[in-house]
Scaffold this motif. Structure first.
Motif, PDB file in Angstrom:
ATOM      1  N   UNK A 149       0.798  -1.222   0.000  1.00  0.00           N
ATOM      2  CA  UNK A 149       0.000   0.000   0.000  1.00  0.00           C
ATOM      3  C   UNK A 149       0.833   1.274   0.000  1.00  0.00           C
ATOM      4  N   UNK A 150       2.139   1.160  -0.286  1.00  0.00           N
ATOM      5  CA  UNK A 150       2.956   2.364  -0.428  1.00  0.00           C
ATOM      6  C   UNK A 150       4.048   2.539   0.599  1.00  0.00           C
ATOM      7  N   UNK A 151       4.041   1.739   1.666  1.00  0.00           N
ATOM      8  CA  UNK A 151       5.116   1.830   2.649  1.00  0.00           C
ATOM      9  C   UNK A 151       6.397   1.329   1.994  1.00  0.00           C
ATOM     10  N   UNK A 152       7.501   1.988   2.274  1.00  0.00           N
ATOM     11  CA  UNK A 152       8.778   1.668   1.625  1.00  0.00           C
ATOM     12  C   UNK A 152       9.591   0.635   2.397  1.00  0.00           C
ATOM     13  N   UNK A 153       9.496   0.692   3.727  1.00  0.00           N
ATOM     14  CA  UNK A 153      10.150  -0.292   4.589  1.00  0.00           C
ATOM     15  C   UNK A 153       9.106  -0.772   5.586  1.00  0.00           C
ATOM     16  N   UNK A 154       8.890  -2.076   5.628  1.00  0.00           N
ATOM     17  CA  UNK A 154       7.894  -2.630   6.534  1.00  0.00           C
ATOM     18  C   UNK A 154       8.554  -3.664   7.435  1.00  0.00           C
ATOM     19  N   UNK A 155       8.370  -3.484   8.733  1.00  0.00           N
ATOM     20  CA  UNK A 155       8.927  -4.378   9.746  1.00  0.00           C
ATOM     21  C   UNK A 155       7.863  -5.364  10.180  1.00  0.00           C
ATOM     22  N   UNK A 156       8.233  -6.630  10.278  1.00  0.00           N
ATOM     23  CA  UNK A 156       7.287  -7.646  10.727  1.00  0.00           C
ATOM     24  C   UNK A 156       7.997  -8.667  11.588  1.00  0.00           C
ATOM     25  N   UNK A 157       7.242  -9.278  12.478  1.00  0.00           N
ATOM     26  CA  UNK A 157       7.757 -10.355  13.295  1.00  0.00           C
ATOM     27  C   UNK A 157       7.639 -11.635  12.480  1.00  0.00           C
ATOM     28  N   UNK A 158       8.765 -12.337  12.293  1.00  0.00           N
ATOM     29  CA  UNK A 158       8.777 -13.588  11.537  1.00  0.00           C
ATOM     30  C   UNK A 158       9.670 -14.582  12.278  1.00  0.00           C
ATOM     31  N   UNK A 159       9.108 -15.707  12.628  1.00  0.00           N
ATOM     32  CA  UNK A 159       9.844 -16.755  13.340  1.00  0.00           C
ATOM     33  C   UNK A 159      10.484 -16.208  14.609  1.00  0.00           C
ATOM     34  N   UNK A 160       9.762 -15.331  15.305  1.00  0.00           N
ATOM     35  CA  UNK A 160      10.250 -14.789  16.566  1.00  0.00           C
ATOM     36  C   UNK A 160      11.272 -13.682  16.441  1.00  0.00           C
ATOM     37  N   UNK A 161      11.571 -13.242  15.218  1.00  0.00           N
ATOM     38  CA  UNK A 161      12.552 -12.178  14.997  1.00  0.00           C
ATOM     39  C   UNK A 161      11.924 -11.075  14.160  1.00  0.00           C
ATOM     40  N   UNK A 162      12.420  -9.858  14.342  1.00  0.00           N
ATOM     41  CA  UNK A 162      11.932  -8.745  13.545  1.00  0.00           C
ATOM     42  C   UNK A 162      12.703  -8.731  12.223  1.00  0.00           C
ATOM     43  N   UNK A 163      11.962  -8.802  11.129  1.00  0.00           N
ATOM     44  CA  UNK A 163      12.548  -8.753   9.787  1.00  0.00           C
ATOM     45  C   UNK A 163      11.971  -7.535   9.080  1.00  0.00           C
ATOM     46  N   UNK A 164      12.661  -7.100   8.021  1.00  0.00           N
ATOM     47  CA  UNK A 164      12.114  -5.978   7.263  1.00  0.00           C
ATOM     48  C   UNK A 164      12.125  -6.283   5.775  1.00  0.00           C
ATOM     49  N   UNK A 165      11.127  -5.709   5.099  1.00  0.00           N
ATOM     50  CA  UNK A 165      10.982  -5.823   3.652  1.00  0.00           C
ATOM     51  C   UNK A 165      11.086  -4.421   3.076  1.00  0.00           C
ATOM     52  N   UNK A 166      11.581  -4.317   1.851  1.00  0.00           N
ATOM     53  CA  UNK A 166      11.823  -3.023   1.215  1.00  0.00           C
ATOM     54  C   UNK A 166      11.137  -2.978  -0.141  1.00  0.00           C
ATOM     55  N   UNK A 167      10.464  -1.867  -0.420  1.00  0.00           N
ATOM     56  CA  UNK A 167       9.939  -1.592  -1.758  1.00  0.00           C
ATOM     57  C   UNK A 167      10.872  -0.569  -2.388  1.00  0.00           C
ATOM     58  N   UNK A 168      11.834  -1.072  -3.149  1.00  0.00           N
ATOM     59  CA  UNK A 168      12.875  -0.230  -3.734  1.00  0.00           C
ATOM     60  C   UNK A 168      12.314   0.758  -4.751  1.00  0.00           C
ATOM     61  N   UNK A 169      11.319   0.351  -5.511  1.00  0.00           N
ATOM     62  CA  UNK A 169      10.745   1.272  -6.495  1.00  0.00           C
ATOM     63  C   UNK A 169      10.020   2.432  -5.813  1.00  0.00           C
ATOM     64  N   UNK A 170       9.345   2.171  -4.694  1.00  0.00           N
ATOM     65  CA  UNK A 170       8.683   3.251  -3.952  1.00  0.00           C
ATOM     66  C   UNK A 170       9.718   4.211  -3.373  1.00  0.00           C
ATOM     67  N   UNK A 171      10.841   3.683  -2.891  1.00  0.00           N
ATOM     68  CA  UNK A 171      11.923   4.542  -2.402  1.00  0.00           C
ATOM     69  C   UNK A 171      12.432   5.451  -3.517  1.00  0.00           C
ATOM     70  N   UNK A 172      12.677   4.868  -4.661  1.00  0.00           N
ATOM     71  CA  UNK A 172      13.207   5.645  -5.802  1.00  0.00           C
ATOM     72  C   UNK A 172      12.219   6.713  -6.262  1.00  0.00           C
ATOM     73  N   UNK A 173      10.918   6.366  -6.296  1.00  0.00           N
ATOM     74  CA  UNK A 173       9.903   7.352  -6.696  1.00  0.00           C
ATOM     75  C   UNK A 173       9.896   8.542  -5.756  1.00  0.00           C
TER      76      UNK A 173
END
Length: 182
Positions: free
Chosen positions: A140-164
């Motif tokens: 939905x437009x967030x560029x970096x999203x933090x989530x709990x995965x397997x008991x650890x905090x991981x992050x995902x990146x939308x590189x195209x949204x960052x560049x825009x």
């Protein structure tokens, strides 16, 4: 993994641990910082790897991180207010959507769905990093999203949204992401 990537990973992990241990109210003997504190520390550490265009809020001496509503992660961000990041004073403040252009980064809490709907396309000012911690926010437009995965905090990146938005994220940070969209 190359030696330089491994060094970067060690530095980022050390910085996250240093932030987590330095948070008030936590005993040194505590093995694990609360999830909101870890998410806030990772978000602030990501600012070390972002390059902003030199306009608007970016010319300010402070590094502004904004949030829109109270939440556990926003509370943890407020605790970090006043720290030095990239030789700039970290300023964490609550704002409304009209002040978004004066922020370097904006944290969107799980309840900010309606607000996020208005931050798309030409409405979103350039040079503002949008970060969240809610499943589906990356779609939905967030560029970096933090989530709990397997008991650890991981992050995902939308590189195209960052560049825009006119932002660039260091390849060192991209290597640590759980996933990168291009």
């Amino acid at each position: 993994m190359s030696l330089s990537a491994m060094r970067c990973l060690v530095l980022v992990c050390a910085a996250v641990l240093a932030f987590a241990v330095a948070l008030p109210g936590h005993a040194i003997a505590q093995h694990r910082a609360p999830e909101p504190d870890l998410k806030a520390a990772i978000l602030i550490n990501m600012l070390l790897f972002i390059d902003w265009p030199v306009t608007g809020a970016q010319s300010d001496k402070a590094l502004s991180v904004c949030y829109f509503r109270d939440s556990p992660v926003a509370d943890a961000l407020v605790v970090l207010d006043g720290r030095m990041i990239r030789n700039r004073l970290l300023s964490v403040k609550q704002v409304d959507a009209s002040a978004l252009g004066r922020c370097h980064a904006a944290y969107l809490a799980p309840g900010d769905n309606a607000l996020l709907s208005h931050m798309r396309g030409d409405v979103l000012p350039g040079g503002v990093l949008l970060a969240g911690d809610t499943p589906g926010y990356l779609d939905r437009g967030v560029m970096i999203n933090l989530e709990l995965a397997a008991g650890k905090v991981a992050f995902d990146v939308d590189l195209s949204a960052l560049r825009r938005s006119g932002l660039s994220l260091s390849s060192k940070a991209l290597r640590l992401a759980r996933s990168v969209r291009e």
